[in-house]
Design a protein around this motif. Structure first.
Motif, PDB file in Angstrom:
ATOM      1  N   THR A 109       7.920   0.124   2.629  1.00 26.23           N
ATOM      2  CA  THR A 109       8.262  -0.645   1.433  1.00 26.23           C
ATOM      3  C   THR A 109       9.557  -1.384   1.682  1.00 26.23           C
ATOM      4  O   THR A 109      10.229  -1.173   2.693  1.00 26.23           O
ATOM      5  CB  THR A 109       8.401   0.271   0.199  1.00 26.23           C
ATOM      6  N   ASN A 138       7.457  -3.702  -6.695  1.00 25.47           N
ATOM      7  CA  ASN A 138       6.208  -2.939  -6.650  1.00 25.47           C
ATOM      8  C   ASN A 138       5.250  -3.525  -5.625  1.00 25.47           C
ATOM      9  O   ASN A 138       4.222  -4.137  -5.971  1.00 25.47           O
ATOM     10  CB  ASN A 138       5.554  -2.917  -8.035  1.00 25.47           C
ATOM     11  N   LYS A 139       5.575  -3.339  -4.351  1.00 25.85           N
ATOM     12  CA  LYS A 139       4.687  -3.741  -3.271  1.00 25.85           C
ATOM     13  C   LYS A 139       4.917  -2.821  -2.084  1.00 25.85           C
ATOM     14  O   LYS A 139       6.013  -2.270  -1.894  1.00 25.85           O
ATOM     15  CB  LYS A 139       4.891  -5.203  -2.876  1.00 25.85           C
ATOM     16  N   MET A 140       3.880  -2.629  -1.301  1.00 23.92           N
ATOM     17  CA  MET A 140       3.930  -1.722  -0.173  1.00 23.92           C
ATOM     18  C   MET A 140       2.945  -2.190   0.889  1.00 23.92           C
ATOM     19  O   MET A 140       2.024  -2.970   0.616  1.00 23.92           O
ATOM     20  CB  MET A 140       3.596  -0.290  -0.604  1.00 23.92           C
TER      21      MET A 140
END
Length: 486
Positions: A109, A138-140
């Motif tokens: 992340t 909110n990203k991975m």
């Protein structure tokens, strides 16, 4: 006894020593694994070129899309759009990131994600969107040992949705989520749904306040643009509007206002203030309801279902107000005629008495024309006085006949030009007189009402019957008749 305690103590010491050795070994293995993962990431990025897509120069990259719906936030008819929050997951394989077997994976992340090649996926019908960043973005990205990659993010987007509001609020709408690659054509990236309809997750848990999701479908098609041919994925929703809100906020109040306007038919027609106040109140109330409905809708040119209902209700309440205007006009008009007729009876009796005396004088008077009998003179005098009784009273009676015109002047065979010149205007006058007479006869036969209360009695029956007939046609037409969605 002492030796037994020694054995127990020795056993506990051995157990503690084994636990310590295992913990040290696991810590040593964890440290080695972390060191190996860091070395693996560094090795992967050492010769990694972020500018080139995977399998560059070979077959198109297979990019699988999966969407999990979090919520439908709002649907706006004014702006023709809707807002939703979703999780977008993208799957592909990058052979440059192979570092072990399939059982191993690394989840990353933060800013390090930007060091890997990522697809340029966008939403063509998107108006505005933002990525959630509480507490972090909110990203991975998850990298599997065999090079499989999962790239996920959570964001909120406002998407355009062209709505057909002809049946509003008894309508169905078809809104879509469109996904496409911005720069890579289908020769570079083959975008597809990961597993067809099952690629859409969480739809059964989504609730909308004004709509119900009847069905959805996943579509994949190619689109030709100026820069090339691109693969586009579409998620289509069929939304049925819930009518409960509109029944209690618009339809039921309008229905009751129309029924309230019928109360004036049972009020005495002489109570002018009560009936006028009731009629104006119902008209203004319908105007307020219509204004409130129009404020939540776009300015479109075609007629909507709710417009038809509100306009019809307005016509009924306005007709109820005009009905009292007609009753009031006929009532006071008949009273004025009766009063005028009552005042003319003594005058008519007096005129008849004067005419009788004049006739007696004319009979006894000698005719000034030699050879003209007295009874013919009497007829001429009587006719003259009868004609004059509406225009003149007690005037001198005509005692001489008009001069006789020669018959030659009116003979068409002897003087045809005169006949031709005067025949057409005479026929026109006869036609106009006939039409005027027929119009007067029809007007008297239609508008002649002996009792104005009869109008109220007929209105008590006709208004409810016609309004119920309208509702019997309106609701089946828009509810039973299917709607064609584009």
């Amino acid at each position: 006894m002492f030796s037994h305690y020694q054995h127990i103590r020795l056993f506990l010491m051995i157990q503690l020593l084994c636990t310590f050795i295992v913990d040290r070994s696991s810590q040593r293995m964890t440290a080695v694994r972390l060191q190996d993962a860091s070395i693996a990431i560094d090795d992967l990025l050492k010769e990694y070129d972020i500018r080139l897509r995977p399998s560059f120069g070979g077959e198109p990259l297979s990019l699988d899309i999966e969407i999990r719906l979090a919520s439908f936030d709002s649907i706006s008819e004014v702006n023709m759009d809707y807002t939703l929050t979703l999780y977008l997951n993208q799957y592909w394989r990058d052979d440059r990131l192979v570092f072990g077997n399939t059982s191993e994976e690394i989840t990353l992340t933060g800013e390090i994600i930007d060091k890997f090649w990522l697809p340029d996926t966008f939403f063509p019908n998107d108006k505005s969107a933002y990525l959630h960043d509480v507490t972090e973005k909110n990203k991975m990205i998850r990298i599997n040992g065999n090079g499989d990659i999962l790239y996920g993010m959570r964001f909120t987007s406002t998407l355009a949705c062209t709505m057909d509001l002809r049946r509003y609020p008894l309508d169905r709408q078809n809104c879509t989520v469109e996904v496409e690659s911005y720069g890579y054509t289908q020769e570079d990236i083959n975008m597809r749904w990961k597993s067809g309809r099952t690629s859409i997750l969480g739809l059964d848990k989504v609730n909308l306040p004004q709509f119900t999701i009847l069905d959805y479908d996943t579509i994949s098609h190619s689109i030709l643009l100026a820069t090339g041919t691109y693969k586009r994925l579409s998620l289509s929703f069929v939304l049925q509007r819930n009518i409960g809100y509109f029944l209690f906020q618009t339809y039921l109040p309008s229905f009751l206002i129309v029924m309230l306007s019928w109360v004036s038919f049972w009020i005495n027609h002489e109570a002018t203030s009560a009936r006028v106040a009731l009629g104006i109140t119902t008209v203004l109330t319908m105007t307020t309801i219509s204004t409130g409905v129009r404020s939540s809708l776009p300015r479109i040119s075609y007629v909507k279902a709710i417009d038809i209902y509100l306009v019809t209700c307005f016509v009924f309440v306005f007709a109820a107000l005009l009905e009292y205007a007609a009753v009031n006009y006929l009532y006071w008009g008949n009273r004025a005629k009766k009063r005028k007729a009552a005042n003319q009876i003594p005058k008519m009796k007096k005129d008849v008495h004067n005419d009788y005396e004049l006739d007696e004088i004319a009979i006894n008077r000698a005719s000034p024309i030699i050879g003209l009998p007295a009874n013919r003179r009497r007829k001429r005098t009587t006719t003259t006085t009868t004609f004059d009784e509406h225009y003149q009273s007690n005037h001198t009676i005509v005692t001489q006949l008009p001069r006789l015109r020669p018959l030659v002047k009116g003979n068409p065979a002897i003087n045809p030009s005169t006949y031709t010149r005067h025949s057409r205007p005479q026929r026109t006058r006869h036609l106009l007189n006939y039409l005027r007479t027929r119009t007067t006869h029809i007007r008297h036969s239609v508008l002649h009402v002996n009792d104005v209360n009869d109008i109220d009695r007929w209105s008590r029956l006709c208004f409810p019957v016609f309004f119920l007939l309208f509702n019997a046609c309106y609701w089946p037409f828009y509810i039973v008749r299917p709607q064609k969605l584009g």
